[in-house]
Scaffold this motif. Structure first.
Motif, short mmCIF file in Angstrom:
data_model
loop_
_atom_site.label_atom_id
_atom_site.label_comp_id
_atom_site.label_asym_id
_atom_site.label_seq_id
_atom_site.Cartn_x
_atom_site.Cartn_y
_atom_site.Cartn_z
N PHE A 284 -1.17 3.41 36.29
CA PHE A 284 -0.35 4.14 35.32
C PHE A 284 -0.97 5.52 35.03
O PHE A 284 -0.29 6.54 34.94
CB PHE A 284 -0.27 3.29 34.04
N TYR A 285 -2.30 5.53 34.93
CA TYR A 285 -3.03 6.77 34.64
C TYR A 285 -2.88 7.77 35.78
O TYR A 285 -2.92 8.98 35.57
CB TYR A 285 -4.51 6.42 34.42
N MET A 286 -2.70 7.24 36.98
CA MET A 286 -2.48 8.13 38.13
C MET A 286 -1.14 8.85 37.94
O MET A 286 -1.03 10.04 38.23
CB MET A 286 -2.50 7.32 39.41
N GLY A 287 -0.13 8.11 37.45
CA GLY A 287 1.18 8.74 37.18
C GLY A 287 1.03 9.88 36.19
O GLY A 287 1.60 10.97 36.38
N ILE A 288 0.24 9.64 35.14
CA ILE A 288 -0.02 10.68 34.14
C ILE A 288 -0.54 11.94 34.83
O ILE A 288 -0.08 13.06 34.57
CB ILE A 288 -1.10 10.17 33.14
N ASN A 289 -1.47 11.74 35.74
CA ASN A 289 -2.13 12.90 36.33
C ASN A 289 -1.35 13.56 37.44
O ASN A 289 -1.52 14.76 37.69
CB ASN A 289 -3.55 12.51 36.76
N VAL B 65 -6.14 11.64 40.69
CA VAL B 65 -5.19 11.06 41.64
C VAL B 65 -5.93 10.55 42.89
O VAL B 65 -5.66 9.45 43.38
CB VAL B 65 -4.09 12.08 42.00
N LEU B 66 -6.90 11.35 43.38
CA LEU B 66 -7.60 10.94 44.60
C LEU B 66 -8.51 9.72 44.38
O LEU B 66 -8.64 8.87 45.25
CB LEU B 66 -8.46 12.11 45.12
N LEU B 67 -9.12 9.65 43.21
CA LEU B 67 -10.12 8.59 42.99
C LEU B 67 -9.52 7.29 42.46
O LEU B 67 -10.15 6.23 42.54
CB LEU B 67 -11.19 9.07 42.01
N THR B 68 -8.31 7.36 41.88
CA THR B 68 -7.74 6.15 41.28
C THR B 68 -7.63 4.97 42.26
O THR B 68 -8.01 3.86 41.91
CB THR B 68 -6.39 6.44 40.62
N PRO B 69 -7.12 5.18 43.50
CA PRO B 69 -7.01 4.02 44.39
C PRO B 69 -8.35 3.29 44.55
O PRO B 69 -8.40 2.06 44.56
CB PRO B 69 -6.56 4.63 45.72
N PHE B 70 -9.44 4.06 44.60
CA PHE B 70 -10.75 3.42 44.72
C PHE B 70 -11.05 2.57 43.49
O PHE B 70 -11.48 1.42 43.60
CB PHE B 70 -11.84 4.49 44.92
N GLU C 176 -14.20 9.61 33.31
CA GLU C 176 -12.87 9.50 32.68
C GLU C 176 -12.16 8.22 33.14
O GLU C 176 -11.54 7.51 32.34
CB GLU C 176 -12.03 10.74 33.05
N LEU C 177 -12.30 7.92 34.43
CA LEU C 177 -11.60 6.74 34.96
C LEU C 177 -12.22 5.42 34.49
O LEU C 177 -11.59 4.38 34.56
CB LEU C 177 -11.53 6.81 36.49
#
Ligand code: GLN
Length: 496
Positions: free
Chosen positions: A149-154, A331-336, A399-400
């Motif tokens: 969800f946080y990726m959507g925000i970003n 966005v780049l780091l969220t999948p990890f 932050e993540l």
């Protein structure tokens, strides 16, 4: 046919399918919010001809009000509107605020901002509350869902910042503001058409109470809408007389805190202790944001004065780099991180929210330390773009471990009838963070004598001196939280 709560929460796979609707609705809302935000300070300085200091303070007060209002928006959803109606009402106001700001007269600016503050208060906490409702207590996939969800925000933040920032700065300020609002309408239409997939989630706690007419033949629902419109002039007044802000935010914060403690004390020891853990997380998050939010202030000026913006022969704009670097990293780091939390959860080794917060503060400290360390390699006071990005990299990994985890923790630790209010408290911590960030940033004001600024080699130590202190305080508070974690774990009674 509408699904039942059990059907929603018994989903197979990584994410419940309802999460995609919330992802896109929040993405468009953040597009509007960040698209608008990208223009605020530039508009005030270049169009309204405010001086730097006035522009910065009004920006800080606005941001702080934006994150304070969710306390009321969350409370209204818990007690009367439910989350869905609150999201729709908030979204309408956010779009309206942007359209008002698009009217090319000076007066429209503060009026639009006032409308957006109320809109954000209704929208922002309640969409996150719904995300939490998609999961059963103890579902190990919850943090991963919030990270997605946080990726959507970003994604929304990056697109909005770049597109509206560019249109506003190069074509017309007002067109930029208007463009931001159009995307909120897309989010609103999608949400209202598809909201049935949420089944019973987010409906008003009592339809009868909402329809009842307790004043002048007007239903309570309409009354709430009218009352929320009636506070807009107050915000316009505060923005005009911004110096009075500290007399407002402090009593408001204290009153909200007392209200939470009082309400929690009536709910039995177990619930009370869980809520106290949430409050500890909220307090530490405020400290986190006060450092992290240097990104909108002192780090922007640092980027301008002390960072080499040359990228393989092209000179980049410091504003574009500084404003897009963090959402892009997110966005780049969220999948990890999504993979990591699910993997650890499967192995029953997922760290608790408290440990994740502690790691977040330490990584934030490391990020700021990179700037201090980078000074040793600076040439004539100029640090490399690589060092600048590396510092932000660690801030974002921090932050993540904090921002999506905090949203998730609030939904885990709060009883259902208080979750909206607690989500509001979570954002109130951001509000204080914004406010404190401004104060910390002002410690790094570069003195100008007779109109000439200090050279890069003279300004560098002004920044690194304070960034070093931030690094130390962040790391020590991370350590403190680590030491507190066994006690807080007991209070969490099995919740992670
Ligand atoms: N960047 C995130 C957002 O816009 C978190 C903001 C905050 O809580 N300070 O939602």
């Amino acid at each position: 046919m509408q699904p039942t709560l059990e059907q929603i929460q018994d989903f197979k796979g990584k994410y419940p399918k309802q999460l995609y609707l919330l992802f896109f609705t929040e993405m468009w809302e953040r597009f509007t919010f960040y698209g608008n935000r990208a223009l605020l300070i530039l508009f005030m300085v270049n169009y309204l001809k405010f001086d730097d200091a006035k522009g910065n303070i009004i920006y800080g007060v606005y941001q702080s009000l934006i994150y304070a209002m969710p306390v009321l928006g969350g409370m209204m959803a818990d007690k009367f509107l439910g989350q869905r109606k609150s999201i729709l009402w908030g979204g309408i106001l956010l779009a309206l605020g942007s359209f008002v700001m698009a009217i090319p007269v000076k007066e429209s600016f503060f009026i639009g901002m006032g409308i957006m503050i109320v809109g954000n208060g209704y929208f922002k906490p309640n969409i996150s509350t719904i995300v939490g409702s998609l999961y059963k207590d103890g579902d190990g996939r919850r943090d991963a869902g919030f990270s997605f969800f946080y990726m959507g925000i970003n994604i929304g933040a990056t697109l909005g910042g770049v597109l509206c920032g560019w249109v506003g700065q190069t074509i017309s300020w007002h067109l930029g503001f208007g463009l931001a609002g159009i995307f909120m309408i897309i989010g609103l239409i999608t949400f209202s058409l598809k909201q049935n997939v949420l089944g019973p989630i987010g409906l008003p706690p009592s339809k009868e109470k909402l329809k009842a007419k307790s004043f002048a033949g007007i239903s309570n629902e309409i009354l709430i809408y009218l009352l929320s419109l009636s506070i807009i002039p107050l915000f316009i007044l505060i923005l005009n007389y911004y110096k009075i802000y500290s007399y407002i935010i402090n009593p408001f914060g204290i009153a909200a805190l007392i209200y939470v403690i009082y309400t929690a004390s009536k709910l039995g020891k177990e619930v009370f202790l869980k809520l106290m853990v949430a409050m500890v997380l909220i307090v530490f998050s405020s400290l986190f944001w006060s450092f992290y939010e240097q990104g909108g202030g002192s780090l922007q000026l640092f980027a301008d004065r002390n960072v080499n913006m040359n990228f393989f022969g092209t000179h980049l704009s410091s504003a574009a780099v500084n404003n897009s670097i963090t959402p892009i990293f997110v966005v780049l780091l969220t999948p990890f991180f999504v993979w990591l939390w699910i993997w650890l959860s499967k192995k029953k080794k997922e760290p608790s929210s408290v440990i994740k917060f502690s790691l977040a503060l330490m990584q934030l400290g490391l990020g700021f330390y990179v700037y201090v360390f980078g000074a040793a390699f600076a040439k004539n006071g100029i640090e490399s773009l690589f060092i600048f990005s590396l510092g932000y990299f660690f801030m974002v990994t921090g932050e993540l471990c904090l921002s999506p985890i905090g949203l998730s923790a609030i939904t885990k630790l709060s009883p259902a009838k208080m979750v909206g209010m607690m989500m509001g408290m979570w954002f109130l911590a951001s509000s204080y963070g914004q406010y404190l960030a401004g104060l910390i940033g002002s410690l790094m004001a570069i003195p100008t004598e007779a109109g000439t600024q200090l050279s890069a080699s003279e300004s560098l130590p002004v920044y690194t001196n304070i960034y070093g202190k931030i690094a130390l305080v962040a790391a020590l508070s991370g350590l403190l939280l680590l030491l507190l974690s066994p006690l807080l774990k007991k209070w969490m009674k099995g919740a992670k």
